[in-house]
Scaffold this active site. Sequence first.
Site, PDB file in Angstrom:
ATOM      1  N   LYS A 104       2.879 -50.026 -38.018  1.00 45.13           N
ATOM      2  CA  LYS A 104       1.889 -49.087 -38.560  1.00 45.13           C
ATOM      3  C   LYS A 104       0.651 -49.123 -37.694  1.00 45.13           C
ATOM      4  O   LYS A 104       0.365 -50.146 -37.053  1.00 45.13           O
ATOM      5  CB  LYS A 104       1.508 -49.478 -39.993  1.00 45.13           C
ATOM      6  CG  LYS A 104       0.906 -48.334 -40.784  1.00 45.13           C
ATOM      7  CD  LYS A 104       2.011 -47.413 -41.300  1.00 45.13           C
ATOM      8  CE  LYS A 104       1.519 -46.373 -42.248  1.00 45.13           C
ATOM      9  NZ  LYS A 104       2.652 -45.855 -43.043  1.00 45.13           N
ATOM     10  N   THR A 188       8.861 -36.002 -46.444  1.00 44.68           N
ATOM     11  CA  THR A 188       8.513 -37.020 -47.436  1.00 44.68           C
ATOM     12  C   THR A 188       8.709 -36.444 -48.836  1.00 44.68           C
ATOM     13  O   THR A 188       9.314 -37.063 -49.716  1.00 44.68           O
ATOM     14  CB  THR A 188       7.056 -37.499 -47.246  1.00 44.68           C
ATOM     15  OG1 THR A 188       6.900 -37.901 -45.887  1.00 44.68           O
ATOM     16  CG2 THR A 188       6.713 -38.659 -48.159  1.00 44.68           C
TER      17      THR A 188
HETATM   18  N1  GLU Z   1       3.868 -42.494 -42.518  1.00 44.22           N
HETATM   19  C1  GLU Z   1       5.168 -42.299 -43.084  1.00 44.22           C
HETATM   20  C2  GLU Z   1       5.556 -43.511 -43.927  1.00 44.22           C
HETATM   21  O1  GLU Z   1       4.724 -44.246 -44.378  1.00 44.22           O
HETATM   22  C3  GLU Z   1       6.208 -41.922 -42.037  1.00 44.22           C
HETATM   23  C4  GLU Z   1       6.474 -42.950 -40.997  1.00 44.22           C
HETATM   24  C5  GLU Z   1       7.371 -42.474 -39.867  1.00 44.22           C
HETATM   25  O2  GLU Z   1       7.850 -41.355 -39.934  1.00 44.22           O
HETATM   26  O3  GLU Z   1       7.562 -43.252 -38.939  1.00 44.22           O
HETATM   27  O4  GLU Z   1       6.704 -43.706 -44.227  1.00 44.22           O
END
Ligand code: GLU
Length: 433
Positions: A104, A188
């Site tokens: 992250k 999502t």
């Molecule tokens: N930010 C999104 C999550 O927390 C997507 C992460 C991604 O696609 O790598 O799952």
Amino acid sequence: MTKSMLADASQRLEQALKYAAISEDAIESLKFPQTSLSVSIPVRMDDGSLKVFQGYRVRYDDTRGPGKGGVRYHPNVTMDEVQSLAFWMTFKCAALGLPFGGAKGGITVNPKALSRMELERLSRGYIDAIADFIGPDVDILAPDVYTNSMIMGWMMDQYSIITRHICPAVVTGKPISMGGSVGREAATATGAYYVIQSMLPRFDMTPQTTTVAIQGFGNAGGILAELMFAAGYKVVAVSDSQGGVYAKNGLDIPAVREMKASTRGIRVPYCDRSVCEIDDQDVLTNEDLLKLDVDILIPAALENQITEDNAHDIQAKLIFEVANGPITSAADQILNQKGIYVFPDILVNAGGVTVSYFEWVQNRSGLYWTLDEVNQKLQSRIVEEGDRIWAIARDHDISLRTAAYVHAISRLGEAISAKGTRDYYTNGHGRKG
Ligand code: GLU
């Protein structure tokens, strides 16, 4: 002093360890983030001054594949938060069986206060600062809170400039014209929608008789509200960072979305209207929204929204976590005691990273899929893994969150053991004397 977010997140791991067959090596390795990078990003502001922003990138574990995770722009971003989010990504990727580890990133900034050019310089500066730390086989970026496809496009472009070759697979969630995948923007929400639809019959519920409250009206919450509205759910309350609106007989979600999207003066890529501005509805706070007497509550904003302070007041029957970490571990216990089913973030919001995986595969193969192909693949994977988690919860009589961690840990544990040298030592070779 309050417990760190990472310590709270790790508590979920502790609970799941009792039910998962996993080696001591794996337990020890999963306790700590593998690499945590902290950078200072100097940015030339539009008025000629120089401002330095703090940025982070954490790779929690890469045993199952390259690090994967979004980059968040928010004034409250800290190293502790980014580490927790990277921890969750590790378990999310494992729970969904994606060939990635967890990572992250984040920048401590209020992006709404920046001009578009300042935002671009900040995004490119972030990549300049972390370029040695990322790559399509090392660590792959994506959008998260207050970042979007335009920002991902700048980041991919900057990385390509630095490495002197076009490298779409280092970032997912890009604009389609730069190698993004169809379906990623809504992924999502779409993934969460598939999970909700697949779980509903287990509770003898149907969309038409189900009331819903959604906290958060961004890329995840806003699109999910629209999908649920179209499927016939009664979405009675939604909110954004300014507050929320409530209508007993259900809100007209497309109208709320349209109102919010119509910005006055597009200075920055963030809309400046709030759902609260919609006419003829009761206005309520984010706090009140969580306590509504609804069938389904969907926290789709930020972490730590349901804590031991308000968990007793929650009245929903089912909670689907679309945000990362909206419920603390102490609140989890209270909700469990109240008989509320909590469908955990590492399953419910995994549609985003799953389609990110599809985007990465498409970038590397050079062959691009249709929206139907993307959504079908997403649906079969997320529903299948959800069914597995449901079965683990039922077999052990444990919460769905603990079951999701048990599921993820067995995959992680297998990979860590396969890589390790414990066998050599347990067979007596490594003993001294
Ligand atoms: N930010 C999104 C999550 O927390 C997507 C992460 C991604 O696609 O790598 O799952």
